[in-house]
Design a protein around this motif. Structure first.
Motif, PDB file in Angstrom:
ATOM      1  N   ARG A  13      16.631  -8.568  42.043  1.00  0.00           N
ATOM      2  CA  ARG A  13      16.792  -9.592  40.694  1.00  0.00           C
ATOM      3  C   ARG A  13      15.726 -10.618  40.541  1.00  0.00           C
ATOM      4  N   ALA A  14      15.669 -11.171  41.541  1.00  0.00           N
ATOM      5  CA  ALA A  14      14.628 -12.375  41.333  1.00  0.00           C
ATOM      6  C   ALA A  14      13.316 -11.863  41.076  1.00  0.00           C
ATOM      7  N   ARG A  15      12.932 -10.700  41.671  1.00  0.00           N
ATOM      8  CA  ARG A  15      11.681 -10.375  41.285  1.00  0.00           C
ATOM      9  C   ARG A  15      11.505  -9.784  39.631  1.00  0.00           C
ATOM     10  N   GLN A  16      12.641  -9.248  39.398  1.00  0.00           N
ATOM     11  CA  GLN A  16      12.593  -8.585  38.020  1.00  0.00           C
ATOM     12  C   GLN A  16      12.468  -9.874  36.953  1.00  0.00           C
ATOM     13  N   HIS A  17      13.018 -10.962  37.417  1.00  0.00           N
ATOM     14  CA  HIS A  17      13.099 -12.115  36.410  1.00  0.00           C
ATOM     15  C   HIS A  17      11.992 -13.286  36.783  1.00  0.00           C
ATOM     16  N   ASP A  18      10.918 -12.736  37.632  1.00  0.00           N
ATOM     17  CA  ASP A  18       9.837 -13.707  38.102  1.00  0.00           C
ATOM     18  C   ASP A  18      10.636 -15.030  38.615  1.00  0.00           C
ATOM     19  N   GLU A  19      11.403 -15.166  39.450  1.00  0.00           N
ATOM     20  CA  GLU A  19      11.951 -16.173  40.243  1.00  0.00           C
ATOM     21  C   GLU A  19      11.650 -16.316  41.483  1.00  0.00           C
ATOM     22  N   PRO A  20      11.727 -17.339  42.145  1.00  0.00           N
ATOM     23  CA  PRO A  20      11.446 -17.130  43.777  1.00  0.00           C
ATOM     24  C   PRO A  20      12.665 -16.629  44.395  1.00  0.00           C
ATOM     25  N   ALA A  21      12.183 -16.060  45.675  1.00  0.00           N
ATOM     26  CA  ALA A  21      13.279 -15.123  46.187  1.00  0.00           C
ATOM     27  C   ALA A  21      14.192 -16.014  46.973  1.00  0.00           C
ATOM     28  N   PRO A  22      15.469 -15.626  47.142  1.00  0.00           N
ATOM     29  CA  PRO A  22      16.345 -16.332  47.859  1.00  0.00           C
ATOM     30  C   PRO A  22      16.018 -16.411  49.470  1.00  0.00           C
ATOM     31  N   PRO A  23      16.570 -17.336  50.012  1.00  0.00           N
ATOM     32  CA  PRO A  23      16.272 -17.489  51.395  1.00  0.00           C
ATOM     33  C   PRO A  23      16.988 -16.509  52.346  1.00  0.00           C
ATOM     34  N   ALA A  24      16.564 -15.894  53.412  1.00  0.00           N
ATOM     35  CA  ALA A  24      17.067 -14.726  53.989  1.00  0.00           C
ATOM     36  C   ALA A  24      18.332 -15.276  54.738  1.00  0.00           C
ATOM     37  N   PRO A  25      19.359 -14.443  54.961  1.00  0.00           N
ATOM     38  CA  PRO A  25      20.547 -14.826  55.699  1.00  0.00           C
ATOM     39  C   PRO A  25      20.221 -15.443  56.922  1.00  0.00           C
ATOM     40  N   GLY A  26      20.995 -16.473  57.464  1.00  0.00           N
ATOM     41  CA  GLY A  26      20.805 -17.163  58.456  1.00  0.00           C
ATOM     42  C   GLY A  26      19.661 -18.039  58.777  1.00  0.00           C
ATOM     43  N   THR A  27      18.942 -18.307  57.511  1.00  0.00           N
ATOM     44  CA  THR A  27      17.852 -19.213  57.708  1.00  0.00           C
ATOM     45  C   THR A  27      18.269 -20.759  57.849  1.00  0.00           C
ATOM     46  N   HIS A  28      19.414 -20.943  57.398  1.00  0.00           N
ATOM     47  CA  HIS A  28      19.739 -22.750  57.701  1.00  0.00           C
ATOM     48  C   HIS A  28      21.124 -22.777  58.252  1.00  0.00           C
ATOM     49  N   ASP A  29      21.354 -21.609  59.031  1.00  0.00           N
ATOM     50  CA  ASP A  29      22.471 -22.038  59.887  1.00  0.00           C
ATOM     51  C   ASP A  29      22.320 -23.173  60.856  1.00  0.00           C
ATOM     52  N   TRP A  30      21.329 -23.573  61.570  1.00  0.00           N
ATOM     53  CA  TRP A  30      21.465 -24.597  62.429  1.00  0.00           C
ATOM     54  C   TRP A  30      21.683 -26.007  61.767  1.00  0.00           C
ATOM     55  N   GLN A  31      20.851 -25.806  60.428  1.00  0.00           N
ATOM     56  CA  GLN A  31      20.967 -27.365  59.797  1.00  0.00           C
ATOM     57  C   GLN A  31      22.228 -27.520  59.347  1.00  0.00           C
ATOM     58  N   VAL A  32      23.116 -26.345  58.884  1.00  0.00           N
ATOM     59  CA  VAL A  32      24.529 -26.219  58.638  1.00  0.00           C
ATOM     60  C   VAL A  32      25.170 -27.113  59.637  1.00  0.00           C
ATOM     61  N   VAL A  33      25.311 -26.528  60.848  1.00  0.00           N
ATOM     62  CA  VAL A  33      25.815 -26.939  62.195  1.00  0.00           C
ATOM     63  C   VAL A  33      25.544 -28.337  62.554  1.00  0.00           C
ATOM     64  N   ARG A  34      24.416 -28.712  62.365  1.00  0.00           N
ATOM     65  CA  ARG A  34      23.914 -30.362  62.490  1.00  0.00           C
ATOM     66  C   ARG A  34      24.882 -31.216  61.541  1.00  0.00           C
ATOM     67  N   GLU A  35      24.720 -30.732  60.261  1.00  0.00           N
ATOM     68  CA  GLU A  35      25.196 -31.549  58.949  1.00  0.00           C
ATOM     69  C   GLU A  35      26.964 -31.690  59.418  1.00  0.00           C
ATOM     70  N   TRP A  36      27.559 -30.450  59.878  1.00  0.00           N
ATOM     71  CA  TRP A  36      28.743 -30.437  59.929  1.00  0.00           C
ATOM     72  C   TRP A  36      29.141 -31.470  61.266  1.00  0.00           C
ATOM     73  N   ARG A  37      28.345 -31.365  62.444  1.00  0.00           N
ATOM     74  CA  ARG A  37      28.610 -32.227  63.520  1.00  0.00           C
ATOM     75  C   ARG A  37      28.663 -33.741  63.139  1.00  0.00           C
ATOM     76  N   ASP A  38      27.503 -34.042  62.616  1.00  0.00           N
ATOM     77  CA  ASP A  38      27.307 -35.415  61.708  1.00  0.00           C
ATOM     78  C   ASP A  38      28.377 -35.889  60.909  1.00  0.00           C
ATOM     79  N   GLU A  39      29.006 -35.073  60.201  1.00  0.00           N
ATOM     80  CA  GLU A  39      30.353 -35.467  59.196  1.00  0.00           C
ATOM     81  C   GLU A  39      31.240 -35.610  60.159  1.00  0.00           C
ATOM     82  N   ARG A  40      31.495 -34.830  61.153  1.00  0.00           N
ATOM     83  CA  ARG A  40      32.590 -35.056  61.981  1.00  0.00           C
ATOM     84  C   ARG A  40      32.799 -36.292  62.869  1.00  0.00           C
ATOM     85  N   GLN A  41      31.426 -36.569  63.233  1.00  0.00           N
ATOM     86  CA  GLN A  41      31.375 -37.918  64.035  1.00  0.00           C
ATOM     87  C   GLN A  41      31.467 -38.915  63.096  1.00  0.00           C
TER      88      GLN A  41
END
Length: 73
Positions: A13-41
Motif C-alpha cells: 500500500r505504501a508503494r501504491q501511494h508513493d509513501e515510505p515503507a513501514p519498519p519491518a516487524p521487530g526492528t525497534h523491539d530492544w528500544q521498546v524494552v529499554r524504554e519500558w525498563r527506564d520507565e519502571r525504574q
C-alpha cells in the motif's frame, strides 16, 4: 493474518501511494524494552523504592554460567 502478511500488505500500500515503507516487524523491539525498563525504574524512584538494575538477571545467569574464578582456581 500474521505479522509478516500485514507488513507485506502495508509495504504494498505504501508503494501504491508513493509513501515510505513501514519498519519491518521487530526492528525497534530492544528500544521498546529499554524504554519500558527506564520507565519502571523512574516509577520506582517516585514511589520511594530503590531503582534496581539488572541484579536479578546477573544473579540468575550466575547460577547457570560457570564463574571464571571457579574455573581457574
Amino acid at each position: 493474518m500474521s505479522i509478516t502478511q500485514q507488513y507485506l500488505l502495508d509495504t504494498y500500500r505504501a508503494r501504491q501511494h508513493d509513501e515510505p515503507a513501514p519498519p519491518a516487524p521487530g526492528t525497534h523491539d530492544w528500544q521498546v524494552v529499554r524504554e519500558w525498563r527506564d520507565e519502571r525504574q523512574f516509577r520506582a524512584v517516585l514511589a520511594g523504592r530503590p531503582a534496581r538494575r539488572r541484579k536479578r538477571i546477573r544473579h540468575a545467569l550466575g547460577r547457570w554460567l560457570p564463574s571464571r574464578r571457579r574455573a581457574t582456581g
